[in-house]
Design a protein around this motif. Structure first.
Motif, short mmCIF file in Angstrom:
data_model
loop_
_atom_site.label_atom_id
_atom_site.label_comp_id
_atom_site.label_asym_id
_atom_site.label_seq_id
_atom_site.Cartn_x
_atom_site.Cartn_y
_atom_site.Cartn_z
N LEU A 133 0.83 -1.21 0.00
CA LEU A 133 0.00 0.00 0.00
C LEU A 133 0.87 1.26 0.00
CD1 LEU A 133 -2.72 -1.19 2.50
CD2 LEU A 133 -3.19 -0.40 0.19
N GLU A 134 1.98 1.20 0.72
CA GLU A 134 2.89 2.35 0.77
C GLU A 134 3.50 2.59 -0.62
OE1 GLU A 134 4.83 5.55 1.76
OE2 GLU A 134 3.47 4.58 3.17
N VAL A 135 3.89 1.50 -1.30
CA VAL A 135 4.42 1.60 -2.66
C VAL A 135 3.36 2.20 -3.59
CG1 VAL A 135 5.15 0.23 -4.67
CG2 VAL A 135 6.11 -0.25 -2.43
N MET A 136 2.11 1.73 -3.44
CA MET A 136 1.01 2.23 -4.27
C MET A 136 0.78 3.72 -4.02
SD MET A 136 -1.36 -1.11 -3.72
CE MET A 136 -2.93 -0.30 -3.79
N ARG A 137 0.79 4.10 -2.74
CA ARG A 137 0.53 5.51 -2.40
C ARG A 137 1.60 6.41 -3.02
NH1 ARG A 137 2.15 9.20 0.78
NH2 ARG A 137 3.69 7.89 1.80
N LYS A 138 2.86 5.96 -2.94
CA LYS A 138 3.95 6.74 -3.54
C LYS A 138 3.78 6.82 -5.06
CE LYS A 138 7.50 5.90 -0.06
NZ LYS A 138 8.65 5.04 0.31
N VAL A 205 -9.88 0.90 -3.31
CA VAL A 205 -8.84 1.18 -2.31
C VAL A 205 -7.82 2.16 -2.89
CG1 VAL A 205 -6.98 0.18 -0.92
CG2 VAL A 205 -9.15 -1.04 -1.16
N LEU A 206 -7.45 1.93 -4.15
CA LEU A 206 -6.53 2.87 -4.83
C LEU A 206 -7.13 4.27 -4.89
CD1 LEU A 206 -4.84 1.39 -8.02
CD2 LEU A 206 -3.88 1.76 -5.77
N TYR A 207 -8.41 4.33 -5.25
CA TYR A 207 -9.09 5.61 -5.36
C TYR A 207 -9.07 6.35 -4.01
CZ TYR A 207 -12.80 9.05 -6.04
OH TYR A 207 -13.50 10.23 -6.11
N ALA A 208 -9.37 5.60 -2.95
CA ALA A 208 -9.40 6.20 -1.61
C ALA A 208 -8.01 6.71 -1.20
CB ALA A 208 -9.92 5.18 -0.59
N LEU A 209 -6.98 5.96 -1.55
CA LEU A 209 -5.61 6.40 -1.25
C LEU A 209 -5.26 7.66 -2.03
CD1 LEU A 209 -3.37 3.17 -1.28
CD2 LEU A 209 -3.74 4.70 0.65
N LYS A 210 -5.60 7.64 -3.33
CA LYS A 210 -5.28 8.77 -4.21
C LYS A 210 -5.91 10.06 -3.71
CE LYS A 210 -4.17 11.04 -8.01
NZ LYS A 210 -2.81 11.51 -8.23
N HIS A 211 -7.16 9.97 -3.29
CA HIS A 211 -7.88 11.18 -2.88
C HIS A 211 -7.81 11.45 -1.38
CE1 HIS A 211 -9.50 12.19 -6.79
NE2 HIS A 211 -9.68 10.91 -6.99
N LYS A 212 -6.89 10.71 -0.72
CA LYS A 212 -6.65 10.92 0.72
C LYS A 212 -7.95 10.80 1.54
CE LYS A 212 -2.51 13.74 0.16
NZ LYS A 212 -2.37 13.87 -1.26
N LEU A 213 -8.83 9.91 1.09
CA LEU A 213 -10.06 9.65 1.85
C LEU A 213 -9.78 8.69 3.00
CD1 LEU A 213 -12.52 9.18 -1.16
CD2 LEU A 213 -12.22 11.22 0.25
N ILE A 214 -8.64 8.03 2.92
CA ILE A 214 -8.18 7.15 4.00
C ILE A 214 -6.67 7.33 4.12
CG2 ILE A 214 -9.91 5.31 3.86
CD1 ILE A 214 -7.79 3.83 2.07
N ASP A 215 -6.09 6.92 5.24
CA ASP A 215 -4.63 6.88 5.33
C ASP A 215 -4.22 5.44 5.64
OD1 ASP A 215 -4.86 6.49 8.13
OD2 ASP A 215 -4.99 8.66 8.43
N LEU A 216 -2.93 5.19 5.61
CA LEU A 216 -2.45 3.82 5.76
C LEU A 216 -2.72 3.24 7.13
CD1 LEU A 216 0.85 3.86 3.68
CD2 LEU A 216 -1.40 3.07 3.00
N ASP A 217 -2.92 4.10 8.14
CA ASP A 217 -3.25 3.60 9.48
C ASP A 217 -4.55 2.81 9.46
OD1 ASP A 217 -1.03 4.80 10.43
OD2 ASP A 217 -2.04 6.57 11.22
#
Length: 221
Positions: A133-138, A205-217
């Protein structure tokens, strides 16, 4: 619960090892193994009972994992796919998730993680580890990657459902938590897929990460 699994990998020793491992898990059965993508598609055309989950190697001759995945999702949309790879670069991960992969598994994963990944993809439609997920977020914040994510007007309820999906709650659990019917939750899930243009929960999940609707916590609970 009984999960039928198939594997496609051109490295015979690895493939045989994975086949034996899957068959050792409770309530799992490896129904066939393929030596490359084309072989997998040929075998799929001849089985009476299709697999629930396919473990798909990314680097194969004749038809690689990404090309195979695209054909699979066109013709066998219900089958869940976990990508097996030694490549953990974000462009590989993002390309396969965009193409409809449900999860990602490094080839040096522990046996327990293989079992967990198959069960979670079967039950919840996706499986990612925190490092992935961290790799994806980056990768998502790099503008050079061909990711098309427009901003969509999600309702507060849809955002709520999306957050719970990312926390790996299934539809029944989300319905219970939000005091909604199952049908309503499925409606929200379908709306989320339509609005965001995603194929499955992994894409959400990717969409939520991209738009900062969720964080990795969110994923560490």
């Amino acid at each position: 619960m009984h999960i039928n699994v198939a594997i496609a990998d051109d490295q015979k020793l690895f493939r045989k090892g994975m086949a034996a491992l899957v068959n050792s898990f409770e309530n799992m059965h490896l129904i066939f193994e393929a030596e490359d993508g084309q072989h997998l598609l040929d075998l799929l055309g001849n089985v009476q009972e299709p697999p629930d989950v396919i473990l798909l190697d990314l680097s194969m001759p004749n038809l690689n994992g990404l090309e195979t995945l695209k054909i699979l999702k066109e013709n066998h949309e219900a089958i869940k796919v976990i990508i097996l790879t030694i490549h953990e670069a974000e462009n590989y991960i993002l390309a396969t998730i965009q193409a409809g992969a449900n999860g990602y598994l490094a080839k040096n994963a522990e046996p327990e993680e293989v079992e967990k990944a198959i069960i979670e993809v079967f039950n919840n439609d996706f499986y990612f580890t925190l490092p992935m997920l961290e790799v994806m977020r980056k990768g998502l914040v790099k503008k050079s990657l061909p990711m098309v994510f427009e901003s969509h007007n999600l309702t507060p309820r849809e955002k709520e459902v999306l957050e719970l999906i990312c926390k790996q709650y299934n539809s029944n659990e989300i319905a219970e938590k939000l005091f909604l019917s199952n049908r309503t939750v499925e409606g929200h899930r379908n709306n989320l897929l339509l609005k965001t243009g995603n194929r499955n929960t992994a894409g959400l999940v990717l969409y939520a990460l991209k738009h900062k609707l969720i964080d990795l916590d969110t994923f560490s609970h």
